[in-house]
Scaffold this motif. Structure first.
Motif, PDB file in Angstrom:
ATOM      1  N   LYS A 114     -55.719 -92.038  56.277  1.00 10.28           N
ATOM      2  CA  LYS A 114     -55.292 -91.364  57.497  1.00 10.28           C
ATOM      3  C   LYS A 114     -55.121 -92.369  58.632  1.00 10.28           C
ATOM      4  N   ALA A 115     -56.037 -93.344  58.726  1.00  6.79           N
ATOM      5  CA  ALA A 115     -55.932 -94.377  59.768  1.00  6.79           C
ATOM      6  C   ALA A 115     -54.659 -95.203  59.563  1.00  6.79           C
ATOM      7  N   ASP A 162     -51.879 -94.104  58.066  1.00  2.66           N
ATOM      8  CA  ASP A 162     -50.766 -93.220  58.424  1.00  2.66           C
ATOM      9  C   ASP A 162     -50.584 -93.105  59.936  1.00  2.66           C
ATOM     10  N   ASN A 163     -51.702 -93.134  60.677  1.00  5.18           N
ATOM     11  CA  ASN A 163     -51.643 -92.991  62.136  1.00  5.18           C
ATOM     12  C   ASN A 163     -51.528 -94.335  62.851  1.00  5.18           C
ATOM     13  N   ASP A 164     -51.430 -95.411  62.071  1.00  3.06           N
ATOM     14  CA  ASP A 164     -51.309 -96.754  62.637  1.00  3.06           C
ATOM     15  C   ASP A 164     -52.490 -97.071  63.568  1.00  3.06           C
ATOM     16  N   ASP A 165     -53.710 -96.663  63.123  1.00  4.62           N
ATOM     17  CA  ASP A 165     -54.932 -96.834  63.908  1.00  4.62           C
ATOM     18  C   ASP A 165     -55.719 -98.010  63.330  1.00  4.62           C
ATOM     19  N   LYS A 166     -55.409 -99.200  63.828  1.00  7.89           N
ATOM     20  CA  LYS A 166     -55.988-100.430  63.293  1.00  7.89           C
ATOM     21  C   LYS A 166     -57.500-100.490  63.501  1.00  7.89           C
ATOM     22  N   GLU A 167     -57.962-100.043  64.665  1.00  9.63           N
ATOM     23  CA  GLU A 167     -59.395-100.102  64.980  1.00  9.63           C
ATOM     24  C   GLU A 167     -60.214 -99.253  64.005  1.00  9.63           C
ATOM     25  N   THR A 168     -59.769 -98.025  63.774  1.00  7.74           N
ATOM     26  CA  THR A 168     -60.465 -97.134  62.839  1.00  7.74           C
ATOM     27  C   THR A 168     -60.377 -97.684  61.424  1.00  7.74           C
ATOM     28  N   PHE A 169     -59.190 -98.226  61.067  1.00  2.75           N
ATOM     29  CA  PHE A 169     -58.999 -98.817  59.740  1.00  2.75           C
ATOM     30  C   PHE A 169     -60.014 -99.937  59.498  1.00  2.75           C
ATOM     31  N   GLU A 176     -62.857-100.487  61.044  1.00  3.10           N
ATOM     32  CA  GLU A 176     -64.206 -99.929  61.062  1.00  3.10           C
ATOM     33  C   GLU A 176     -64.550 -99.289  59.700  1.00  3.10           C
TER      34      GLU A 176
END
Length: 150
Positions: A130-131, A133-140, A142
């Motif tokens: 999901k991270a 898909d959402n282009d959320d590098k910080e969450t990825f 983590e």
């Protein structure tokens, strides 16, 4: 003839070896000669049951009951002989008894722990997807760090 009108624990305390059913004034009453006597905590105040054997340990204790100014004392061994008393006690204590085959329970617990660990692992992988898909590098970062530490 003595019968138990009501038996509710004030609270139940569990220890490693014992279940302690603590009794209090309006939670325990008996009927004797068509009169209702309320438990009074002047002598014994608890029933102590062995968690493994399910036997009452404090059979020598004496309990007091009162109706007006009249006070009766009844020993635990006499209470045990009252029809239904043991059933009521065991119904209260049954969820606190130790399992009879603790090895079987520990095997079941190990299997359950393994299933939960696998589900947590799969959940983290879905969150990583999901991270991405959402282009959320910080969450990825983590989540992948958390996954690598498992």
């Amino acid at each position: 003839m003595v019968t138990v009108k009501m038996l509710k624990p004030y609270y139940v305390k569990t220890e490693e070896k014992y279940i302690r059913i603590i009794l209090a004034y309006q939670y325990f009453s008996i009927i004797m000669n068509k009169k209702v006597y309320q438990f009074i905590p002047v002598k014994s105040t608890e029933v102590r049951i062995n968690r493994k054997t399910k036997k009452i340990e404090n059979v020598d204790d004496v309990f007091a009951f009162q109706k007006g100014k009249e006070v009766l004392t009844i020993s635990m061994s006499q209470l045990i002989s009252i029809p239904g008393f043991l059933e009521m006690l065991h119904r209260i204590a049954e969820s606190y008894y130790l399992p009879e085959d603790s090895q079987e329970v520990s095997e079941q617990q190990k299997a359950l722990d393994q299933v939960i660990a696998e589900m947590e692992y799969e959940n983290v992988r879905r969150l990583i997807d999901k991270a991405i898909d959402n282009d959320d590098k910080e969450t990825f970062l983590e989540l992948t760090s958390a996954l690598n530490n498992q």
